[in-house]
Design a protein around this motif. Structure first.
Motif, PDB file in Angstrom:
ATOM      1  N   PRO A  87       0.791  -1.234   0.000  1.00  0.00           N
ATOM      2  CA  PRO A  87       0.000   0.000   0.000  1.00  0.00           C
ATOM      3  C   PRO A  87       0.825   1.286   0.000  1.00  0.00           C
ATOM      4  CG  PRO A  87      -1.028  -1.601   1.427  1.00  0.00           C
ATOM      5  CD  PRO A  87       0.281  -2.202   0.989  1.00  0.00           C
ATOM      6  N   ALA A  88       1.916   1.320   0.752  1.00  0.00           N
ATOM      7  CA  ALA A  88       2.738   2.542   0.787  1.00  0.00           C
ATOM      8  C   ALA A  88       3.342   2.830  -0.581  1.00  0.00           C
ATOM      9  CB  ALA A  88       3.841   2.412   1.838  1.00  0.00           C
ATOM     10  N   VAL A  89       3.797   1.771  -1.253  1.00  0.00           N
ATOM     11  CA  VAL A  89       4.390   1.920  -2.587  1.00  0.00           C
ATOM     12  C   VAL A  89       3.316   2.345  -3.584  1.00  0.00           C
ATOM     13  CG1 VAL A  89       5.538   0.693  -4.475  1.00  0.00           C
ATOM     14  CG2 VAL A  89       6.205   0.243  -2.097  1.00  0.00           C
ATOM     15  N   ALA A  90       2.175   1.661  -3.547  1.00  0.00           N
ATOM     16  CA  ALA A  90       1.092   1.973  -4.483  1.00  0.00           C
ATOM     17  C   ALA A  90       0.587   3.397  -4.284  1.00  0.00           C
ATOM     18  CB  ALA A  90      -0.049   0.976  -4.304  1.00  0.00           C
ATOM     19  N   LEU A  91       0.467   3.824  -3.033  1.00  0.00           N
ATOM     20  CA  LEU A  91      -0.038   5.165  -2.756  1.00  0.00           C
ATOM     21  C   LEU A  91       0.903   6.233  -3.302  1.00  0.00           C
ATOM     22  CD1 LEU A  91      -2.264   6.805  -1.368  1.00  0.00           C
ATOM     23  CD2 LEU A  91      -0.903   6.717   0.731  1.00  0.00           C
ATOM     24  N   HIS A  92       2.201   6.040  -3.077  1.00  0.00           N
ATOM     25  CA  HIS A  92       3.162   7.025  -3.579  1.00  0.00           C
ATOM     26  C   HIS A  92       3.189   7.019  -5.111  1.00  0.00           C
ATOM     27  CE1 HIS A  92       6.688   9.636  -3.691  1.00  0.00           C
ATOM     28  NE2 HIS A  92       7.140   8.844  -4.634  1.00  0.00           N
TER      29      HIS A  92
END
Length: 199
Positions: A87-92
């Motif tokens: 999620p952190a990667v996808a959000l950024h």
């Protein structure tokens, strides 16, 4: 009328011509929203009659531009792999990708908000669903707090992206910096002790 959102494939030369017209329309209309078809044709390097063969009217051209930008928006979100990447990667990555679209297709993205196009609405509904799933994953993995109001968080996120795009970052580094600012603000706020807000 050509419709870039249509599933019917276009010939390669036709697709190149349509894209050139749409890109020229974005540049010209961003600088002057009252620009004529003739001005757009000149910027695209084609005859006015070529534009009219592809788009029945100026309004039809703007509608197609909005549909084209909406597809770029969808591709930007999908490229971030919101359902499979951490999620952190996808959000950024989604933030970076969406900022690029909003900056590059500013006039067209604004046009989508003023048009009741069923295809555009369908694509936006799919984007919304992807974003909702991503935010749910972010909560479930602890990136967002367990009691986060996901609808509120998503709306705040959209507002942050809007403000970041308004700064018109002009380089990849600037877009990445703005994306980092958006995500950091979403996840951590602006700092300060909780006591300062009566928590």
């Amino acid at each position: 009328m050509a419709n870039p959102a249509s599933p019917k494939p276009m010939r390669a030369d036709t697709e190149r011509t349509v894209r050139a017209i749409l890109e020229a329309a974005e540049r010209v209309l961003s600088a002057n929203p009252a620009a004529t078809v003739e001005q757009i044709a000149e910027a695209a390097g084609v005859a006015r009659t070529t534009v009219h063969r592809r788009f029945a009217s100026r309004d039809a051209l703007i509608a197609a531009l909005a549909a084209w930008a909406t597809q770029r928006f969808r591709e930007a979100v999908e490229a971030a792999r919101p359902d499979t990447a951490p999620p952190a990667v996808a959000l950024h990555q989604a933030t970076v990708n969406v900022l690029r679209v909003k900056v590059s297709w500013r006039f067209a993205m604004d046009a989508t908000a003023t048009r009741a196009d069923p295809e555009v609405a369908r694509v936006h509904a799919g984007i919304l669903a992807s974003c909702e799933r991503l935010f749910a994953r972010a909560r479930d993995t602890g990136l967002l707090g367990p009691d986060t109001d996901l609808d509120w968080a998503r709306r705040v996120y959209y507002a942050l992206i809007h403000e970041a795009a308004a700064q018109e970052p002009s380089t990849d580094a600037a877009v990445d910096a703005q994306a980092t600012r958006v995500v950091t603000t979403l996840l951590h706020g602006l700092g300060g002790p909780k006591e300062a807000i009566g928590a």
